[in-house]
Design an enzyme around this catalytic site. Sequence first.
Site, short mmCIF file in Angstrom:
data_model
loop_
_atom_site.label_atom_id
_atom_site.label_comp_id
_atom_site.label_asym_id
_atom_site.label_seq_id
_atom_site.Cartn_x
_atom_site.Cartn_y
_atom_site.Cartn_z
N CYS A 126 -20.58 2.89 -4.75
CA CYS A 126 -21.40 2.19 -3.74
C CYS A 126 -23.03 3.13 -3.50
O CYS A 126 -24.07 2.89 -3.45
CB CYS A 126 -20.68 2.67 -2.79
SG CYS A 126 -19.51 4.24 -2.32
N HIS A 234 -24.05 3.59 4.29
CA HIS A 234 -24.28 4.69 3.64
C HIS A 234 -25.72 4.92 3.72
O HIS A 234 -26.67 3.96 3.03
CB HIS A 234 -24.18 4.60 2.02
CG HIS A 234 -22.74 4.98 1.83
ND1 HIS A 234 -22.00 5.22 2.53
CD2 HIS A 234 -21.61 4.58 0.86
CE1 HIS A 234 -20.41 5.09 2.01
NE2 HIS A 234 -20.57 4.77 0.96
N1 LIG Z 1 -14.76 1.81 -0.14
C1 LIG Z 1 -16.05 1.93 -0.81
O1 LIG Z 1 -16.85 1.62 0.13
C2 LIG Z 1 -16.20 1.59 -2.30
C3 LIG Z 1 -17.36 1.46 -3.10
C4 LIG Z 1 -16.56 0.99 -4.24
C5 LIG Z 1 -15.84 1.22 -5.01
N2 LIG Z 1 -14.48 1.83 -4.11
C6 LIG Z 1 -13.71 1.77 -4.89
O2 LIG Z 1 -12.83 0.92 -4.72
C7 LIG Z 1 -11.26 1.61 -4.21
C8 LIG Z 1 -10.71 0.83 -3.56
O3 LIG Z 1 -11.24 1.11 -2.30
P1 LIG Z 1 -10.84 1.06 -0.79
O4 LIG Z 1 -12.38 1.17 0.31
O5 LIG Z 1 -10.87 -0.26 -0.83
O6 LIG Z 1 -9.41 1.43 -0.79
P2 LIG Z 1 -8.09 1.33 0.34
O7 LIG Z 1 -9.00 0.98 2.00
O8 LIG Z 1 -7.39 2.27 0.62
O9 LIG Z 1 -7.58 0.26 -0.44
C9 LIG Z 1 -6.67 0.01 -1.22
C10 LIG Z 1 -6.46 -0.95 -1.94
O10 LIG Z 1 -5.99 -0.86 -3.22
C11 LIG Z 1 -4.37 -0.98 -3.13
N3 LIG Z 1 -3.61 -0.31 -4.13
C12 LIG Z 1 -2.73 1.88 -4.45
N4 LIG Z 1 -2.32 1.62 -4.97
C13 LIG Z 1 -1.81 1.10 -5.81
C14 LIG Z 1 -0.78 0.20 -6.18
N5 LIG Z 1 -0.73 1.87 -6.69
N6 LIG Z 1 -0.59 -0.74 -6.96
C15 LIG Z 1 -1.14 -1.84 -6.82
N7 LIG Z 1 -2.50 -1.97 -5.53
C16 LIG Z 1 -2.67 -0.47 -5.00
C17 LIG Z 1 -4.85 -1.15 -1.86
O11 LIG Z 1 -2.31 -2.06 -2.15
P3 LIG Z 1 -1.61 -1.25 -0.82
O12 LIG Z 1 -2.47 -2.22 1.27
O13 LIG Z 1 -0.34 -2.47 -0.93
O14 LIG Z 1 -1.78 -0.20 0.07
C18 LIG Z 1 -5.26 -1.72 -1.27
O15 LIG Z 1 -5.47 -3.35 -1.73
C19 LIG Z 1 -11.48 2.55 -4.94
O16 LIG Z 1 -11.16 2.88 -6.29
C20 LIG Z 1 -12.58 3.02 -4.79
O17 LIG Z 1 -13.40 3.88 -5.04
C21 LIG Z 1 -14.83 1.82 -2.57
#
Ligand SMILES: NC(=O)c1ccc[n+]([C@@H]2O[C@H](COP(=O)([O-])OP(=O)(O)OC[C@H]3O[C@@H](n4cnc5c(N)ncnc54)[C@H](OP(=O)(O)O)[C@@H]3O)[C@@H](O)[C@H]2O)c1
Length: 329
Positions: A126, A234
């Site tokens: 991001c 950010h």
């Molecule tokens: N937040 C940001 O600004 C941002 C920006 C760019 C990239 N990212 C990337 O995007 C990804 C998710 O980030 P987030 O901020 O959305 O995290 P988050 O809010 O913690 O959400 C994680 C998601 O992944 C699912 N998940 C976790 N473990 C899993 C598994 N073993 N099998 C299937 N689904 C699984 C979770 O499902 P449950 O609800 O069932 O646990 C939830 O839907 C990460 O790789 C992060 O680095 C985030």
Amino acid sequence: MKVAVVGATGMVGEVMLKVLAERNFPVTELIPVASERSVGKTITYKGTDYKVVGLETAVSMRPDIALFSAGGDTSVEWAPKFAEAGTTVVDNSSAWRMDPTKKLVVPEINANELTKEDKIIANPNCSTIQLVMALAPLHKAFTMKRVVVSTYQSVSGTGVKAVKQLENEIAGIDGEMAYPYPIGRNALPHCDVFLENGYTKEEMKLAQEPQKILSDSTFSVSATAVRIPTAGGHSESVNVQFENDFDLAEVRKILSETPGVVVQDNTATNSYPMPIYAHDKDDVFVGRIRRDETQPNTLNMWIVADNLRKGAATNTIQIAEYLIKNELV
Ligand SMILES: NC(=O)c1ccc[n+]([C@@H]2O[C@H](COP(=O)([O-])OP(=O)(O)OC[C@H]3O[C@@H](n4cnc5c(N)ncnc54)[C@H](OP(=O)(O)O)[C@@H]3O)[C@@H](O)[C@H]2O)c1
């Protein structure tokens, strides 16, 4: 398109569903995917209810496109399985970004690299996306030599658990911690894990991803990434040294003519980018544009974007839109 959203219950996944609906993405069937904890939960998309399924079920449904945001481990294990089933994966995690066999794409900059053979495509970090959106046109005009960036990153960048930590701290609730320290009334010089060289993984993403996106390794990036208690958006303080001199009016003109970039830069009216105003917008906002008076050909600026939109969901969906428009999927 049969579209799987992997991580549909997460911070990025929720915004992904919102952006898909807003942009009228051609979804004929939606497959919301999450961990076993969430299987069976209901997700509403454009007024229709969908049941969350697990990864195994989702692969067997053979989606055309899978938008992944479920962490690096899930991507490493499952993106190849989707690709084998014929699905094109656009992945938000850091799993594939620096893999030389995978493209790292910001559509405004390098979507033209994409081909039908790309079955796993990486979405940059991001904080990288908003940085390169502003740097790319300036690099073209003046040739960058060195970039020094310090970030001020929101808790939403860490996911649901971190947003909850901040909310709990504000409400005085002793809850689960996403960070090793309190984040309210604090600043943590610690985004993602520490590496052997003393930098964090987030800082190394900022140092390495821009060269790959711009297909140019003649410039370098040095980064310090800091987590602050903002809910979303950010911010980045950026110092760029160019080979060639520039005119500030020309810098403003180039940036304001760049699709996806908005210049907010008027000190007389206190106009500058801020996370609360970037919230829920797809643009990258640039301001505080000024000459670094301590060294030739050097610019200072301040860049802000919504990390969940252009930093994640919107960029991913723009990649998918490009694939469809160019019949690459
Ligand atoms: N937040 C940001 O600004 C941002 C920006 C760019 C990239 N990212 C990337 O995007 C990804 C998710 O980030 P987030 O901020 O959305 O995290 P988050 O809010 O913690 O959400 C994680 C998601 O992944 C699912 N998940 C976790 N473990 C899993 C598994 N073993 N099998 C299937 N689904 C699984 C979770 O499902 P449950 O609800 O069932 O646990 C939830 O839907 C990460 O790789 C992060 O680095 C985030």
